[in-house]
Motif scaffolding. Structure first.
Motif, PDB file in Angstrom:
ATOM      1  N   SER A 101       7.231  13.052  -0.641  1.00  0.00           N
ATOM      2  CA  SER A 101       7.226  11.594  -0.723  1.00  0.00           C
ATOM      3  C   SER A 101       6.015  11.020   0.006  1.00  0.00           C
ATOM      4  O   SER A 101       5.400  10.051  -0.452  1.00  0.00           O
ATOM      5  CB  SER A 101       8.509  11.024  -0.102  1.00  0.00           C
ATOM      6  OG  SER A 101       9.648  11.463  -0.809  1.00  0.00           O
ATOM      7  N   TYR A 133       7.049   5.503  -0.625  1.00  0.00           N
ATOM      8  CA  TYR A 133       7.698   6.525   0.187  1.00  0.00           C
ATOM      9  C   TYR A 133       9.216   6.403   0.096  1.00  0.00           C
ATOM     10  O   TYR A 133       9.928   7.397  -0.079  1.00  0.00           O
ATOM     11  CB  TYR A 133       7.254   6.392   1.643  1.00  0.00           C
ATOM     12  CG  TYR A 133       7.936   7.357   2.575  1.00  0.00           C
ATOM     13  CD1 TYR A 133       7.623   8.712   2.552  1.00  0.00           C
ATOM     14  CD2 TYR A 133       8.907   6.929   3.474  1.00  0.00           C
ATOM     15  CE1 TYR A 133       8.245   9.605   3.393  1.00  0.00           C
ATOM     16  CE2 TYR A 133       9.539   7.813   4.323  1.00  0.00           C
ATOM     17  CZ  TYR A 133       9.209   9.148   4.282  1.00  0.00           C
ATOM     18  OH  TYR A 133       9.840  10.030   5.115  1.00  0.00           O
ATOM     19  N   SER A 174      10.417   7.361  -3.501  1.00  0.00           N
ATOM     20  CA  SER A 174      10.262   8.798  -3.720  1.00  0.00           C
ATOM     21  C   SER A 174      11.292   9.586  -2.932  1.00  0.00           C
ATOM     22  O   SER A 174      11.902  10.534  -3.436  1.00  0.00           O
ATOM     23  CB  SER A 174       8.846   9.246  -3.331  1.00  0.00           C
ATOM     24  OG  SER A 174       7.873   8.599  -4.108  1.00  0.00           O
ATOM     25  N   CYS A 215       2.984  11.484  -2.216  1.00  0.00           N
ATOM     26  CA  CYS A 215       3.008  10.494  -3.300  1.00  0.00           C
ATOM     27  C   CYS A 215       2.590   9.119  -2.790  1.00  0.00           C
ATOM     28  O   CYS A 215       1.801   8.408  -3.432  1.00  0.00           O
ATOM     29  CB  CYS A 215       4.411  10.407  -3.905  1.00  0.00           C
ATOM     30  SG  CYS A 215       4.954  11.881  -4.790  1.00  0.00           S
TER      31      CYS A 215
END
Length: 323
Positions: free
Chosen positions: A132, A111, A114, A135
């Motif tokens: 994020s 996190y 990203s 991801c």
């Protein structure tokens, strides 16, 4: 529970700390941020494990296959305590212990990376935070899904496995490595709306609670507000995503202790099978223990996370006395 936290959320806890002071939130070093998240995730799952065992038992086998699975939460707990003993509520906790910490550490690190890459100069870019979060969920679920599958199989009544090692070995030999990831797609699909509902509800509940709180509320009172908002958000998100959680449990426990076996890992196929056997109500099996898990789990996670951050902040302050 994989949880994203925005810059604004952190400043709500400690307004005196500016995000610009450090590449990580609240002036923490990157590794400290990872450890705080790992501790919070581990404590959350360990503390609520007995409730998770009840949820797994209720979701794994439908009433058409096992009438006892239609028992109420209190009846199920009473039956387990009477026939199997309290220790069985913690069977499989080692698997979750091995998975929760690394998964949450991976979640927070992905996190952070990203968000830093996608936000560029605007650290308050909500879209970047959302992407994020997705991801981070995709990667962290890849870490925890195998251990979650092992955990759920060990939680089943009359589980044929002797323990963590035996379960891993037998699944590899009898079903192949792919068996550990049969529920991965469902897990990711479930966690996306879970995260969306959780944070939308969390922000709304937090604003509502802060409006009735004094402007000069102490830090302890602020923590109570966040914990309460987190509990409400966790409960609602859990209820909304219960059908997908039932599908995930069925896929992870298929072929074990009387659970159905599916020809594919398609979410649609599993849903149709559940509805055909148990009706649409079968998709909501275990919703009460799931809510009872996520409500306090969210509160525990927030509280533990903040305690860990405070510890590291005090440690950093001692190490930088002249700054």
């Amino acid at each position: 529970m994989a949880t994203t936290t925005s810059d604004a959320d952190f400043r709500d806890f400690h307004p005196e700390i500016s995000v610009s002071q450090s590449p990580s939130h609240d002036g923490l070093e990157f590794w400290q941020f990872m450890i705080a998240g790992s501790i919070a995730g581990s404590v959350e799952h360990m503390a609520m494990f007995p409730v998770d065992t009840l949820k797994t038992r209720m979701q794994a086998i439908g009433p058409s296959s096992c009438p006892s699975s239609s028992l109420t939460l209190r009846q199920s707990l009473g039956s387990i305590l009477k026939l199997e003993g309290p220790a069985v509520l913690y069977r499989g906790i080692a698997a979750m212990g091995l998975g929760a910490g690394p998964a949450h550490a991976v979640y927070f690190s992905v996190y952070e990376y990203s968000k830093k890459f996608l936000s560029t100069e605007n650290r308050n870019n909500s879209a970047a935070h959302a992407v994020s979060g997705v991801c981070a969920t995709v990667v962290s679920d890849a870490v925890i899904t195998p251990m979650d599958m092992v955990k759920q199989r060990l939680q089943l009544k009359s589980s044929p496995y002797k323990g963590l090692g035996d379960c891993v070995r037998r699944v590899l030999v009898e079903e192949g490595i792919g068996a550990f990831y049969k529920s991965y797609r469902t897990t990711v699909v479930m966690n996306a709306p879970f995260t969306a509902v959780h944070f939308a509800t969390y922000e709304a509940a937090k604003r509502g609670l802060m409006e009735v709180s004094p402007e000069s509320a102490s830090e302890d009172e602020t923590l109570v507000v966040h914990a309460t908002a987190g509990a409400v958000a966790g409960a609602l998100a859990a209820a909304v995503t219960t059908p997908l959680d039932v599908v995930k449990t069925q896929l992870q426990c298929q072929g074990v202790c009387g659970c159905d076996r599916f020809s594919s890992s398609s979410i649609g196929d599993v849903v149709r099978s559940i509805v055909q056997k148990d009706g649409y109500g079968g998709l909501m099996r275990g919703w009460i223990p799931r809510m009872l898990f996520h409500a306090p789990a969210a509160a525990i996670c927030w509280s533990t996370y903040e305690a860990a951050k405070t510890f590291f902040q005090e440690l950093n302050a001692k190490n930088r006395p002249f700054e």
